[in-house]
Design a protein around this motif. Structure first.
Motif, PDB file in Angstrom:
ATOM      1  N   ARG B 144     -15.450 -81.764  53.352  1.00 42.05           N
ATOM      2  CA  ARG B 144     -15.980 -82.795  52.448  1.00 42.05           C
ATOM      3  C   ARG B 144     -17.427 -83.128  52.803  1.00 42.05           C
ATOM      4  O   ARG B 144     -18.290 -83.226  51.932  1.00 42.05           O
ATOM      5  N   ASN B 145     -17.693 -83.295  54.102  1.00 43.52           N
ATOM      6  CA  ASN B 145     -19.057 -83.578  54.542  1.00 43.52           C
ATOM      7  C   ASN B 145     -19.988 -82.400  54.270  1.00 43.52           C
ATOM      8  O   ASN B 145     -21.147 -82.587  53.894  1.00 43.52           O
ATOM      9  N   ALA B 147     -19.817 -80.254  51.873  1.00 45.45           N
ATOM     10  CA  ALA B 147     -20.161 -80.273  50.448  1.00 45.45           C
ATOM     11  C   ALA B 147     -21.144 -81.400  50.148  1.00 45.45           C
ATOM     12  O   ALA B 147     -22.111 -81.215  49.403  1.00 45.45           O
ATOM     13  N   ALA B 148     -20.916 -82.574  50.749  1.00 48.34           N
ATOM     14  CA  ALA B 148     -21.763 -83.731  50.455  1.00 48.34           C
ATOM     15  C   ALA B 148     -23.214 -83.470  50.836  1.00 48.34           C
ATOM     16  O   ALA B 148     -24.137 -83.903  50.152  1.00 48.34           O
ATOM     17  N   PHE B 149     -23.429 -82.741  51.942  1.00 45.49           N
ATOM     18  CA  PHE B 149     -24.801 -82.510  52.395  1.00 45.49           C
ATOM     19  C   PHE B 149     -25.293 -81.104  52.073  1.00 45.49           C
ATOM     20  O   PHE B 149     -26.272 -80.624  52.644  1.00 45.49           O
ATOM     21  N   GLY B 150     -24.612 -80.446  51.143  1.00 43.44           N
ATOM     22  CA  GLY B 150     -25.109 -79.178  50.614  1.00 43.44           C
ATOM     23  C   GLY B 150     -25.099 -78.032  51.606  1.00 43.44           C
ATOM     24  O   GLY B 150     -25.922 -77.107  51.497  1.00 43.44           O
ATOM     25  N   VAL B 173     -11.150 -83.356  49.341  1.00 42.95           N
ATOM     26  CA  VAL B 173     -11.330 -83.540  47.891  1.00 42.95           C
ATOM     27  C   VAL B 173     -11.663 -82.206  47.211  1.00 42.95           C
ATOM     28  O   VAL B 173     -12.475 -82.140  46.279  1.00 42.95           O
ATOM     29  N   GLY B 261     -20.359 -85.879  60.015  1.00 42.32           N
ATOM     30  CA  GLY B 261     -21.127 -86.395  58.887  1.00 42.32           C
ATOM     31  C   GLY B 261     -22.509 -86.861  59.311  1.00 42.32           C
ATOM     32  O   GLY B 261     -23.519 -86.534  58.679  1.00 42.32           O
ATOM     33  N   ILE B 262     -22.569 -87.620  60.400  1.00 45.72           N
ATOM     34  CA  ILE B 262     -23.862 -88.120  60.889  1.00 45.72           C
ATOM     35  C   ILE B 262     -24.767 -86.958  61.290  1.00 45.72           C
ATOM     36  O   ILE B 262     -25.959 -86.929  60.968  1.00 45.72           O
ATOM     37  N   TYR B 265     -25.941 -84.919  58.186  1.00 42.20           N
ATOM     38  CA  TYR B 265     -26.964 -85.695  57.477  1.00 42.20           C
ATOM     39  C   TYR B 265     -28.305 -85.529  58.183  1.00 42.20           C
ATOM     40  O   TYR B 265     -29.331 -85.255  57.542  1.00 42.20           O
ATOM     41  N   GLY B 266     -28.302 -85.659  59.511  1.00 40.78           N
ATOM     42  CA  GLY B 266     -29.545 -85.516  60.263  1.00 40.78           C
ATOM     43  C   GLY B 266     -30.172 -84.144  60.097  1.00 40.78           C
ATOM     44  O   GLY B 266     -31.389 -84.025  59.902  1.00 40.78           O
ATOM     45  N   MET B 269     -31.481 -83.612  56.511  1.00 42.57           N
ATOM     46  CA  MET B 269     -32.743 -84.345  56.319  1.00 42.57           C
ATOM     47  C   MET B 269     -33.886 -83.601  57.019  1.00 42.57           C
ATOM     48  O   MET B 269     -34.993 -83.520  56.484  1.00 42.57           O
ATOM     49  N   ALA B 270     -33.622 -83.079  58.211  1.00 45.55           N
ATOM     50  CA  ALA B 270     -34.662 -82.327  58.923  1.00 45.55           C
ATOM     51  C   ALA B 270     -35.124 -81.141  58.094  1.00 45.55           C
ATOM     52  O   ALA B 270     -36.318 -80.822  58.043  1.00 45.55           O
ATOM     53  N   LEU B 274     -32.231 -82.599  51.104  1.00 43.53           N
ATOM     54  CA  LEU B 274     -31.551 -83.642  50.318  1.00 43.53           C
ATOM     55  C   LEU B 274     -32.553 -84.370  49.439  1.00 43.53           C
ATOM     56  O   LEU B 274     -33.706 -84.539  49.807  1.00 43.53           O
TER      57      LEU B 274
END
Lengths: 274, 274
Positions: B144-145, B147-150, B173, B261-262, B265-266, B269-270, B274
């Protein structure tokens, strides 16, 4: 060595509170709760001994778990009885196969009023407020994240589910017993009290104005998190600053616990508290 | 209007694969799986129609769910049969009360070899590799994570549990059906292949050398995540860059899904993705 009281019959009145605990979880309770598993028991005994908000009333253990728990039981004051049972008796009491074999009955010693809890927070504070969280896993995970990132309190509005439910407690790894919280009041009341106490208030929303890791630091910060499906209401979002967590295009797909974790991490880093 | 085939008896051989699905989940399977709920069904039909790695074989629906699913069923090719049953018949088939009322049988069309999947990744790639994850909730949450962050792929070593298990699929999901993945090979083999493909490899550890949000960007990055209790082995950590997620002193208390997830995300973003 700790005195142990052996239970031979599932209908023994001394352990009545542990009977059919699954159904009990569905019916709600007073301020008493069932703690399950060693991790949660450790937090309960810690709160009990430190004079915290929670106290242990009695323990019920599977006989073969006692040896492994000896050190922890040493810490427990003598007035808290420790009952032990065989696996068949324990299963008959609980109403299902309780392979963990560790149960405790606890109660809340005091229930601080919302205004009082908010007033007691330090000058530099990080707080989570959760509105409308009805899922026990998610409420437990919010407490676990709050503890991990050193938050000072968790504020639940009156529509959130009870974090003292057995499953929420377990998912929180006992953090519900360690992080100060209340569950009371409407979202409007909580927001008003927070604003009056000088909090910088940030609500999570997919359409939030500021990326979560760019939220500016403030001495007192609160993260507002809503339900997984609908999120925070337009009324709440209109009253607060809004932050987003960037995600891949398409569905907003983070679960509530992960989103709260990412946001709390960002805010705790902004405050330099980690 | 879509043709529906009514099932009157729980032992009808046409729906045999849906019988006692809880026990089936415990025994493992070939490359077929049970998808449960509308969200996962939508992902399965999407993969089926797009010629992706997964195909739908048959559906079994509660009769009163059909109307709400009409638009989705329109997309489904005619050769996939749609069975419907009343609640009592459906419950007798599944072996428990199936209040969601939406089941599908799917299978994996192709199973790319690890080297082949890694080779097919784009020049700019973000990948998650998970080692030794035996908890279905956690493996589902990792997808899930992702997919959320591509993320472009999820790589599971051979000791991870099967993400096609009903519960893992549901927690993801449906992302298991959308994010390319394999589950094969040892951790050493996967690390060697990734290093050969030019990946900057980062393992999560409480004692990691670099705070996760300061990990430097690279065109190809992989996040390695381990089990919740023990984390990554010293052998793995010795071969990779290590990153930490700052936490309050005391227990390392984030759950595996939130930590992943954290970190994702990091890293996303790097990379500016996103």
């Amino acid at each position: 060595m700790r005195e142990l009281i052996r239970i031979h019959e599932a209908d023994d009145p001394r352990i009545a509170e542990f009977r059919s605990i699954r159904e009990r979880d569905l019916t709600g309770r007073d301020s008493r709760f069932i703690a399950e598993g060693t991790v949660v028991l450790r937090m309960l005994i810690g709160a009990h001994c430190a004079g915290g908000d929670f106290a242990a009333e009695k323990l019920l253990l599977l006989e073969n778990r006692v040896e492994g728990l000896a050190a922890l039981l040493q810490e427990l004051p003598g007035e808290v009885p420790v009952y032990v049972a065989s696996q068949p008796v324990l299963d008959a009491i609980a109403g299902f196969h309780l392979h963990r074999g560790v149960l405790a009955l606890g109660h809340r010693r005091r229930n601080p009023a919302p205004a009082q809890l908010i007033e007691s927070l330090p000058a530099k504070a990080l707080v989570v407020a959760a509105f409308g969280i009805s899922n026990h896993d998610n409420v437990g995970a919010i407490f676990r994240n709050a503890a991990a990132f050193g938050a000072d309190a968790v504020l639940l509005d009156e529509t959130c589910c009870d974090p003292l439910y057995r499953k929420a407690l377990r998912v929180s790894v006992g953090a519900v017993l360690a992080v100060p919280y209340f569950r009371a009041g409407s979202t409007a009341e909580i927001l008003t009290t927070l604003a009056g106490a000088g909090f910088s208030i940030w609500g999570l929303s997919p359409a939030g104005a500021v990326e979560i890791r760019e939220v500016p630091a403030a001495d007192r910060m609160v993260l507002i998190t809503g339900t997984e499906g609908e999120g925070l209401s337009p009324e709440v979002l209109a009253r607060v600053n809004t932050a987003r967590i960037a995600q891949a295009p398409g569905l907003d797909s983070l679960n509530a616990a992960t989103a709260t974790g990412i946001a709390l991490y960002g805010m705790a880093m902004a405050q330099g508290r980690l």
